[in-house]
Design a protein around this motif. Structure first.
Motif, short mmCIF file in Angstrom:
data_model
loop_
_atom_site.label_atom_id
_atom_site.label_comp_id
_atom_site.label_asym_id
_atom_site.label_seq_id
_atom_site.Cartn_x
_atom_site.Cartn_y
_atom_site.Cartn_z
N ILE A 168 2.13 -3.90 -8.61
CA ILE A 168 2.39 -4.10 -7.18
C ILE A 168 1.66 -3.05 -6.34
O ILE A 168 1.11 -3.36 -5.27
CB ILE A 168 3.91 -4.04 -6.89
N GLY A 169 1.64 -1.83 -6.84
CA GLY A 169 0.98 -0.76 -6.10
C GLY A 169 -0.51 -1.01 -5.93
O GLY A 169 -1.09 -0.72 -4.88
N ARG A 170 -1.17 -1.54 -6.98
CA ARG A 170 -2.60 -1.80 -6.90
C ARG A 170 -2.92 -2.92 -5.90
O ARG A 170 -3.96 -2.90 -5.25
CB ARG A 170 -3.15 -2.17 -8.28
N LYS A 171 -2.02 -3.89 -5.81
CA LYS A 171 -2.31 -5.06 -4.97
C LYS A 171 -1.84 -4.89 -3.52
O LYS A 171 -2.52 -5.33 -2.58
CB LYS A 171 -1.65 -6.30 -5.58
N TYR A 172 -0.68 -4.25 -3.37
CA TYR A 172 -0.11 -4.16 -2.01
C TYR A 172 0.07 -2.72 -1.53
O TYR A 172 0.63 -2.50 -0.46
CB TYR A 172 1.26 -4.86 -1.98
N GLY A 173 -0.37 -1.76 -2.32
CA GLY A 173 -0.12 -0.36 -1.97
C GLY A 173 -1.10 0.23 -1.00
O GLY A 173 -1.81 1.22 -1.32
N THR A 174 -1.16 -0.30 0.17
CA THR A 174 -2.08 0.24 1.19
C THR A 174 -1.51 1.48 1.88
O THR A 174 -2.26 2.36 2.30
CB THR A 174 -2.38 -0.84 2.25
N VAL A 175 -0.20 1.54 1.98
CA VAL A 175 0.44 2.70 2.62
C VAL A 175 0.82 3.69 1.52
O VAL A 175 1.71 3.42 0.70
CB VAL A 175 1.69 2.29 3.42
N LYS A 176 0.15 4.83 1.52
CA LYS A 176 0.35 5.81 0.44
C LYS A 176 1.50 6.76 0.77
O LYS A 176 1.89 6.94 1.93
CB LYS A 176 -0.93 6.62 0.23
N LEU A 177 2.03 7.38 -0.29
CA LEU A 177 3.06 8.39 -0.11
C LEU A 177 2.45 9.64 0.51
O LEU A 177 1.32 10.02 0.15
CB LEU A 177 3.70 8.74 -1.45
N PRO A 178 3.14 10.30 1.41
CA PRO A 178 2.55 11.48 2.08
C PRO A 178 2.29 12.65 1.14
O PRO A 178 1.39 13.46 1.40
CB PRO A 178 3.61 11.85 3.14
N PHE A 179 3.03 12.74 0.05
CA PHE A 179 2.86 13.87 -0.88
C PHE A 179 2.07 13.50 -2.13
O PHE A 179 1.83 14.34 -2.99
CB PHE A 179 4.24 14.42 -1.30
N ASN A 180 1.66 12.22 -2.24
CA ASN A 180 0.87 11.81 -3.40
C ASN A 180 0.05 10.57 -3.02
O ASN A 180 0.57 9.45 -3.01
CB ASN A 180 1.76 11.51 -4.60
N LYS A 181 -1.22 10.77 -2.71
CA LYS A 181 -2.07 9.68 -2.25
C LYS A 181 -2.42 8.68 -3.36
O LYS A 181 -2.97 7.62 -3.08
CB LYS A 181 -3.36 10.25 -1.66
N ALA A 182 -2.09 9.04 -4.61
CA ALA A 182 -2.34 8.10 -5.71
C ALA A 182 -1.20 7.10 -5.87
O ALA A 182 -1.33 6.14 -6.64
CB ALA A 182 -2.54 8.87 -7.01
N LYS A 183 -0.09 7.31 -5.16
CA LYS A 183 1.07 6.42 -5.24
C LYS A 183 1.32 5.80 -3.86
O LYS A 183 0.93 6.36 -2.83
CB LYS A 183 2.32 7.19 -5.68
N SER A 184 1.99 4.65 -3.87
CA SER A 184 2.25 3.95 -2.62
C SER A 184 3.74 3.64 -2.48
O SER A 184 4.49 3.65 -3.46
CB SER A 184 1.45 2.64 -2.57
N TRP A 185 4.15 3.36 -1.24
CA TRP A 185 5.54 2.96 -0.99
C TRP A 185 5.85 1.64 -1.69
O TRP A 185 6.95 1.45 -2.22
CB TRP A 185 5.79 2.84 0.51
N ALA A 186 4.89 0.72 -1.69
CA ALA A 186 5.10 -0.58 -2.33
C ALA A 186 5.32 -0.42 -3.84
O ALA A 186 6.21 -1.06 -4.43
CB ALA A 186 3.91 -1.50 -2.07
N GLY A 187 4.51 0.44 -4.46
CA GLY A 187 4.67 0.67 -5.90
C GLY A 187 5.99 1.33 -6.24
O GLY A 187 6.65 0.96 -7.21
N SER A 188 6.40 2.31 -5.44
CA SER A 188 7.66 2.99 -5.70
C SER A 188 8.85 2.05 -5.52
O SER A 188 9.82 2.08 -6.30
CB SER A 188 7.80 4.20 -4.76
N LEU A 189 8.77 1.22 -4.49
CA LEU A 189 9.84 0.24 -4.27
C LEU A 189 9.91 -0.77 -5.42
O LEU A 189 10.99 -1.15 -5.86
CB LEU A 189 9.61 -0.49 -2.95
N ALA A 190 8.74 -1.17 -5.91
CA ALA A 190 8.70 -2.10 -7.04
C ALA A 190 9.29 -1.47 -8.29
O ALA A 190 10.00 -2.13 -9.06
CB ALA A 190 7.26 -2.54 -7.30
N MET A 191 9.03 -0.18 -8.50
CA MET A 191 9.59 0.49 -9.67
C MET A 191 11.10 0.56 -9.57
O MET A 191 11.81 0.28 -10.54
CB MET A 191 9.02 1.90 -9.80
N PHE A 192 11.61 0.95 -8.42
CA PHE A 192 13.06 1.04 -8.24
C PHE A 192 13.72 -0.32 -8.45
O PHE A 192 14.70 -0.45 -9.19
CB PHE A 192 13.37 1.56 -6.83
N THR A 193 13.16 -1.34 -7.84
CA THR A 193 13.75 -2.69 -7.93
C THR A 193 13.65 -3.25 -9.35
O THR A 193 14.63 -3.75 -9.91
CB THR A 193 13.05 -3.64 -6.95
#
Length: 324
Positions: free
Chosen positions: A222-247
């Motif tokens: 999910i992060g690779r496809k929809y992760g355009t908005v990156k985390l402020p403390f880690n530009k290699a991760k995205s909010w979309a990817g983190s949400l997908a992991m949690f869910t």
């Protein structure tokens, strides 16, 4: 010798009666070694003849034979079932991974997608085979053979002792066989540890595998496809990817807990463990988002924090519910 009670009440004299019964030519009773006729005689207070020499010479041998037969009768069905389940799980795992090897080699799936699909599906499919194993105390070790064999395969291919282009394409990130000795090898070793330590006795193991497989694996896709908005403390991760992991991790955990509760392995269901699963998934998601994956692989850090936090939270749940 007179006896009107059940022979199971006097284990010390059981061998003496058995020797006397065997001298009388009576067949063995399946539950305690006495003949059925001998049971009838004992119930009617009929004396079965005995000789001191027969008692002295035959009693120890028959006791040992009788005990060995009981152990063999009890142990053999467990071993047969566990060996059968192990073979089925090994063959299934091999066919499943080889399918993605073939799809990656033929170009049907991208290498990255193939690798992540193997990552997401292998663990859950393995957990679904656990009910096939017996209730014996050694069942977990038979089941652990499945990921151990996979670890051996990855080690052989990763070191170059065995050539397998399909395996390298399906499992590695950039096509380097030595990558198999890092994340993928950690993955199957964690599966082995969870099987031996937690098995079907604790939902913590389900949470560990769910967050490592469904959570971390889905986060990458999910992060690779929809992760355009990156985390402020880690530009290699995205909010979309983190949400997908949690869910993904939380949903898979709850699904396995519901299944194993329905099968009778866990005394608690989804409702009582919902706060534990959500809290553990949130913390594991936070750890995965940290810029430390170059130092500690996600396949190690995520399972480790999940196991530690899940263990303590589950203890709190058991105390509050009176299960501990």
């Amino acid at each position: 010798m007179l006896h009107s009670a059940c022979c199971c009440q006097c284990q010390k004299t059981l061998s003496l009666k058995y020797c006397s019964a065997s001298k009388a030519g009576l067949s063995l009773h399946p539950s305690c070694g006495l003949g059925r006729k001998a049971h009838d005689c004992l119930a009617r207070d009929i004396q079965i003849p005995k000789r001191r020499s027969a008692i002295r010479s035959h009693s120890p041998r028959h006791v040992v034979t009788f005990a060995s037969a009981d152990l063999q009768t009890t142990f053999q069905p467990f071993v047969t079932r566990d060996v059968t389940a192990t073979v089925l799980a090994v063959v299934g795992a091999y066919v499943w991974v080889r399918l993605f090897d073939w799809l990656a080699t033929k170009g049907v799936l991208e290498q990255t997608l193939s690798r992540k699909l193997v990552h997401i599906t292998s663990g859950p499919l393995f957990v679904l085979t656990w009910p096939l194993f017996s209730a014996g105390s050694n069942a977990r070790y038979f089941a652990a053979v499945v990921p151990l064999l996979n670890a051996l395969r990855l080690a052989l291919v990763g070191t170059g002792l065995v050539k397998s282009e399909g395996t390298v394409k399906a499992v590695s990130r950039g096509g380097d066989r030595q990558e198999l000795l890092r994340g993928p090898l950690f993955y199957v070793l964690i599966m082995t540890a969870v099987t031996v330590v937690f098995w079907r006795e604790s939902p913590v193991g389900m949470m560990v595998l769910s967050l490592m497989c469904g959570g971390d694996g889905l986060a990458d896709i999910i992060g690779r496809k929809y992760g355009t908005v990156k985390l402020p403390f880690n530009k290699a991760k995205s909010w979309a990817g983190s949400l997908a992991m949690f869910t993904g991790g939380a949903v898979m955990s709850l699904a396995f807990i519901a299944l194993y509760n329905a099968l009778g392995y866990f005394p608690y269901g989804v409702q009582i463990l919902l706060p534990t699963v959500l809290s553990t998934s949130l913390v594991a998601c936070a750890v995965e988002s940290l810029p430390i994956n170059q130092i500690i692989d996600d396949n190690f850090s995520v399972p480790a924090i999940t196991a530690i936090m899940g263990h303590f939270l589950l203890q709190a749940v058991e105390k509050s519910s009176g299960l501990l």
